[in-house]
Design an enzyme around this catalytic site. Structure first.
Site, PDB file in Angstrom:
ATOM      1  N   CYS A 147      32.258  39.648  45.865  1.00  0.00           N
ATOM      2  CA  CYS A 147      33.320  39.845  47.184  1.00  0.00           C
ATOM      3  C   CYS A 147      34.371  41.624  46.869  1.00  0.00           C
ATOM      4  O   CYS A 147      33.931  42.085  47.482  1.00  0.00           O
ATOM      5  CB  CYS A 147      34.593  38.877  46.795  1.00  0.00           C
ATOM      6  N   ASP A 148      34.164  41.844  46.036  1.00  0.00           N
ATOM      7  CA  ASP A 148      34.537  43.020  45.030  1.00  0.00           C
ATOM      8  C   ASP A 148      33.799  43.985  44.870  1.00  0.00           C
ATOM      9  O   ASP A 148      34.105  45.137  44.825  1.00  0.00           O
ATOM     10  CB  ASP A 148      36.347  42.646  44.875  1.00  0.00           C
ATOM     11  N   CYS A 172      35.762  37.848  41.823  1.00  0.00           N
ATOM     12  CA  CYS A 172      34.207  37.657  42.295  1.00  0.00           C
ATOM     13  C   CYS A 172      33.900  38.990  42.281  1.00  0.00           C
ATOM     14  O   CYS A 172      34.713  39.359  43.662  1.00  0.00           O
ATOM     15  CB  CYS A 172      35.154  37.143  43.679  1.00  0.00           C
TER      16      CYS A 172
END
Ligand code: NAP
Length: 308
Positions: A139-140, A136
């Site tokens: 997300c990261d 993701c």
């Protein structure tokens, strides 16, 4: 023994499909529980920008869309319960959902458990998950400012992730196993026009190197049979999704792991309906998931009303 909870409808999954089904079901006056694993959101919550959801001309982040959808569902009175369904069995005219947290009984069930990112299954992937291996980018991606990263895959997800990462990282390699992208032309053109993105064609990952953190990606060129290494600190895997249908695999008809339904979202079992990415469908998008969900809730309502 944990108590058995009894509802007219149980919805399995709290992504875009589950939330929409919950909203519709409550408006039909159905008594329901919506089961999620953790916070609602599903895959939609991880989408960088959703540009094709009607009503948002500037696009909307997946996290924002899910926040609004969750709020909307809560406003109608949908209550979320945290439970993982292990299997579903018939009990008289009803369904029993077996969960570690306690079982549920339901007249109708809407299966909206979505899909999970597919793993590469190469050495290093599992050990370095969370240490440079991610599924993701939204997300990261933040952790890779000024660094060199690789995105694996050639579909819409991979290209969207590469475009997102290009705004953060110094360089983004897209590793694709063929010489033509699967992604839609509009996204592909954007990737081609982005100087920081370099597409590595006809290539598959063989191994991810690193002890405490990712240091390199070992690649294999399928045409030249050459193996080579790229120095990267992040590997974003975007090679598609597997449907979360294991808990009903011996119960309902599946096609390539996805649940087969008719146009009223009925599965091969009476009272079991499916919506969203778990379903065998020609298009997996948020728009189609919410459409499925509205129909599934309507069908569940008719099914329950006949049995009240
Ligand atoms: P996808 O369309 O199935 O693409 C997966 C990509 O990964 C393909 O390029 C595939 O290569 C590659 N791949 C698969 N297995 C691999 C392996 N073992 N090793 C290396 N490469 C591998 O998956 P997705 O991109 O996640 O998209 C899923 C669905 O969501 C699609 O229907 C997509 O259109 C939709 N989606 C839409 C949007 C949008 O409209 N904005 C955004 C994201 C996703 P091949 O091409 O050779 O098969």
């Amino acid at each position: 023994m944990p108590e058995v909870k009894d509802h007219e409808v149980v919805i399995v999954g709290g992504g875009a499909a589950g939330l929409t089904a919950g909203m519709y079901a409550i408006r039909y006056g159905l008594d329901l529980a919506l089961l999620t694993l953790g916070a609602p959101g599903g895959q939609t919550a991880t989408a960088t920008t959703i540009e094709n959801f009607p009503g948002f001309p500037e696009g909307i982040s997946g996290a924002e869309l899910i926040m609004r959808l969750t709020q909307q569902a809560e406003n109608f009175g949908v209550v979320f319960e945290s439970a993982e369904v292990r299997r579903i069995t018939r009990e008289g005219q009803r369904w029993r959902l077996h969960c570690d947290e306690g079982d549920y009984l339901a007249t109708a069930v809407i299966l909206a458990a979505g899909a999970s990112p597919q793993r590469l299954k190469v050495p290093g992937e599992r050990d370095l998950f969370g240490k440079g291996v991610s599924y993701c980018a939204t997300c990261d991606g933040f952790f890779y400012r000024g660094e060199t990263v690789a995105v694996i895959g050639g579909g819409n997800t991979a290209i969207e992730e590469a475009l997102y990462l290009a705004d953060i990282a110094e360089k983004v390699y897209v590793i694709h196993r063929r010489d033509e992208l699967r992604a839609d032309d509009i996204l592909a053109e954007r990737a081609f026009a982005t100087a920081k993105i370099r597409i590595v064609w006809d290539t598959i990952p063989a191994e991810i190197h690193g002890s405490d953190a990712v240091t390199a990606l070992v690649l294999h060129n399928k045409k030249t049979q050459e193996d080579f290494e790229l120095a990267v600190t992040g590997v974003f895997v975007a090679i598609g999704y597997n449907p979360n249908t294991g808990f009903v695999s011996d119960l309902v008809e599946l096609k390539d792991g996805f649940i087969v339904t008719d146009q009223r979202m009925r599965t091969s079992q009476p009272g079991l309906f499916a919506a969203g990415d778990v379903r065998d469908t020609p298009l997996r998008q948020v728009t189609t998931a919410v459409g499925d969900a509205a129909i599934a809730a309507d069908s569940a309502y008719r099914y329950v009303a006949q049995r009240r």
